[in-house]
Design a protein around this motif. Sequence first.
Motif, PDB file in Angstrom:
ATOM      1  N   UNK A  13       0.850  -1.180   0.000  1.00  9.18           N
ATOM      2  CA  UNK A  13       0.000   0.000   0.000  1.00  9.18           C
ATOM      3  C   UNK A  13       0.897   1.245   0.000  1.00  9.18           C
ATOM      4  N   UNK A  14       0.653   2.135  -0.974  1.00  6.31           N
ATOM      5  CA  UNK A  14       1.418   3.376  -1.040  1.00  6.31           C
ATOM      6  C   UNK A  14       1.105   4.193   0.194  1.00  6.31           C
ATOM      7  N   UNK A  15       2.115   4.943   0.687  1.00  3.87           N
ATOM      8  CA  UNK A  15       1.989   5.682   1.937  1.00  3.87           C
ATOM      9  C   UNK A  15       0.976   6.809   1.883  1.00  3.87           C
ATOM     10  N   UNK A  16       0.954   7.606   2.930  1.00  5.17           N
ATOM     11  CA  UNK A  16      -0.091   8.600   3.146  1.00  5.17           C
ATOM     12  C   UNK A  16       0.185   9.934   2.470  1.00  5.17           C
ATOM     13  N   UNK A  17       1.213  10.023   1.624  1.00  3.62           N
ATOM     14  CA  UNK A  17       1.537  11.309   1.022  1.00  3.62           C
ATOM     15  C   UNK A  17       0.412  11.822   0.134  1.00  3.62           C
ATOM     16  N   UNK A 126       8.924   9.355   4.607  1.00  2.00           N
ATOM     17  CA  UNK A 126       7.497   9.628   4.798  1.00  2.00           C
ATOM     18  C   UNK A 126       7.100   9.369   6.246  1.00  2.00           C
ATOM     19  N   UNK A 127       7.538   8.241   6.776  1.00  4.03           N
ATOM     20  CA  UNK A 127       7.200   7.882   8.159  1.00  4.03           C
ATOM     21  C   UNK A 127       7.810   8.879   9.149  1.00  4.03           C
ATOM     22  N   UNK A 128       9.029   9.334   8.867  1.00  2.00           N
ATOM     23  CA  UNK A 128       9.672  10.314   9.758  1.00  2.00           C
ATOM     24  C   UNK A 128       8.916  11.638   9.749  1.00  2.00           C
ATOM     25  N   UNK A 129       8.555  12.101   8.565  1.00  2.00           N
ATOM     26  CA  UNK A 129       7.863  13.384   8.450  1.00  2.00           C
ATOM     27  C   UNK A 129       6.492  13.353   9.114  1.00  2.00           C
ATOM     28  N   UNK A 131       5.774  12.266  11.814  1.00  2.00           N
ATOM     29  CA  UNK A 131       5.915  12.518  13.245  1.00  2.00           C
ATOM     30  C   UNK A 131       5.920  14.012  13.561  1.00  2.00           C
ATOM     31  N   UNK A 132       6.241  14.837  12.579  1.00  2.00           N
ATOM     32  CA  UNK A 132       6.387  16.279  12.832  1.00  2.00           C
ATOM     33  C   UNK A 132       5.427  17.129  12.003  1.00  2.00           C
ATOM     34  N   UNK A 133       4.598  16.493  11.216  1.00  2.00           N
ATOM     35  CA  UNK A 133       3.651  17.221  10.382  1.00  2.00           C
ATOM     36  C   UNK A 133       2.577  16.281   9.879  1.00  2.00           C
ATOM     37  N   UNK A 134       1.855  16.725   8.859  1.00  2.00           N
ATOM     38  CA  UNK A 134       0.731  15.932   8.360  1.00  2.00           C
ATOM     39  C   UNK A 134       0.631  16.078   6.837  1.00  2.00           C
ATOM     40  N   UNK A 135       0.415  14.941   6.165  1.00  2.00           N
ATOM     41  CA  UNK A 135       0.150  14.958   4.731  1.00  2.00           C
ATOM     42  C   UNK A 135      -1.358  15.067   4.507  1.00  2.00           C
ATOM     43  N   UNK A 136      -1.766  16.089   3.744  1.00  2.00           N
ATOM     44  CA  UNK A 136      -3.177  16.270   3.409  1.00  2.00           C
ATOM     45  C   UNK A 136      -3.286  16.690   1.951  1.00  2.00           C
ATOM     46  N   UNK A 137      -4.071  15.917   1.192  1.00  2.00           N
ATOM     47  CA  UNK A 137      -4.331  16.222  -0.211  1.00  2.00           C
ATOM     48  C   UNK A 137      -3.044  16.441  -1.005  1.00  2.00           C
ATOM     49  N   UNK A 138      -2.049  15.587  -0.729  1.00  2.00           N
ATOM     50  CA  UNK A 138      -0.803  15.637  -1.480  1.00  2.00           C
ATOM     51  C   UNK A 138       0.178  16.690  -1.011  1.00  2.00           C
ATOM     52  N   UNK A 139      -0.191  17.446   0.015  1.00  2.00           N
ATOM     53  CA  UNK A 139       0.678  18.486   0.552  1.00  2.00           C
ATOM     54  C   UNK A 139       1.143  18.101   1.956  1.00  2.00           C
ATOM     55  N   UNK A 140       2.338  18.613   2.333  1.00  2.00           N
ATOM     56  CA  UNK A 140       2.856  18.373   3.679  1.00  2.00           C
ATOM     57  C   UNK A 140       2.701  19.652   4.487  1.00  2.00           C
ATOM     58  N   UNK A 141       1.968  19.561   5.603  1.00  2.00           N
ATOM     59  CA  UNK A 141       1.691  20.710   6.472  1.00  2.00           C
ATOM     60  C   UNK A 141       2.515  20.547   7.751  1.00  2.00           C
ATOM     61  N   UNK A 142       3.254  21.594   8.100  1.00  2.00           N
ATOM     62  CA  UNK A 142       4.085  21.533   9.303  1.00  2.00           C
ATOM     63  C   UNK A 142       4.308  22.946   9.837  1.00  2.00           C
ATOM     64  N   UNK A 143       4.872  23.023  11.022  1.00  2.00           N
ATOM     65  CA  UNK A 143       5.206  24.298  11.645  1.00  2.00           C
ATOM     66  C   UNK A 143       6.720  24.412  11.713  1.00  2.00           C
ATOM     67  N   UNK A 144       7.276  25.526  11.193  1.00  2.00           N
ATOM     68  CA  UNK A 144       8.732  25.666  11.152  1.00  2.00           C
ATOM     69  C   UNK A 144       9.279  26.086  12.515  1.00  2.00           C
ATOM     70  N   UNK A 156       8.212  16.955  -2.635  1.00  2.00           N
ATOM     71  CA  UNK A 156       9.327  17.868  -2.370  1.00  2.00           C
ATOM     72  C   UNK A 156       9.788  17.751  -0.922  1.00  2.00           C
ATOM     73  N   UNK A 157       8.830  17.695  -0.007  1.00  2.00           N
ATOM     74  CA  UNK A 157       9.188  17.580   1.407  1.00  2.00           C
ATOM     75  C   UNK A 157       9.979  16.306   1.671  1.00  2.00           C
ATOM     76  N   UNK A 158       9.560  15.213   1.067  1.00  2.71           N
ATOM     77  CA  UNK A 158      10.249  13.938   1.275  1.00  2.71           C
ATOM     78  C   UNK A 158      11.650  13.976   0.688  1.00  2.71           C
TER      79      UNK A 158
END
Length: 279
Positions: A13-17, A126-129, A131-144, A156-158
């Motif tokens: 199964x392809x990941x949650x990106x 993907x699994x590491x990211x 832990x510090x953010x969230x993938x939604x609708x193909x985008x990675x959302x995080x706080x810098x 790009x984030x990966x």
Amino acid sequence: MRVGKASDTGSERVGTMREGTLDQKHLLFGEDGSPNNYDLNMGLTGGGGWRTPRHRHNFDQIRYVIQGTLPYTENDVLEEGWVGYFPESIHYGPQERPEGLRTMVLQCGGASGGGYLSVAQREATNAELAKTGEFKKGKYHYTDADGVAQVQDGSQAIFEHATGGKLEFAAPRYTDVIAMNPEAYDWLPQGGVGVWEKWLGSFTERDLRIGLLRLDAGAVYQAGQHPSIEILFQINGQVNAGGEKYGPETGYEFLANEGPVPVEAVEPTEFLRAVLHKF
């Protein structure tokens, strides 16, 4: 010669990106760190479909539609049996893939020499990211580090997290995805008796080649006689190669100038064929 059979390969199964359900069978992998690193896989879209935003990659992709219709923009599709070349740096999407769509995909390093980040590297990152953010609708959302909310394309984030460097895109060599209808091409004799080919196209200064190969029953194709890696994906039929019999949905790798390696058709057989960039 290396061989990978779908019948011997479990689905992953392809990941949650991205959004939706996509199962893949990885038939063959290239060499990490090589500009011609690659992944030959088969994809099946599951319940609820599969969605991606408009995006681009720093690697090439070749897609063959086994069953169904593959949308690659809001208005453009690859029909069943068609082949698409998705060059590095070219935007495509958004995609709304329907349930039941089956495709073969060859992802490989592009002509720029930037290579291809392997599936194992991407999934671990993907699994590491996550832990510090969230993938939604193909985008990675995080706080810098300054507490400011940020949004990046998921791929790009990966890439940037995995490599520690900024994702750079080569100057685009093409303006769009190249969609090819093999039925519009004629079969031409390849040289051996009962061996036929359709070269759909040759791309970039590094001569990526995409085509189809057909063998009549009893015909022998002498593989592995190209100056770079040759990949075959068996569409139908049955062949003998390396003392073994192989059927549909089998992938074959032949290294540069490895051949001649005989591939003999037990019955009429067709392959999708790609010869990767010359470096």
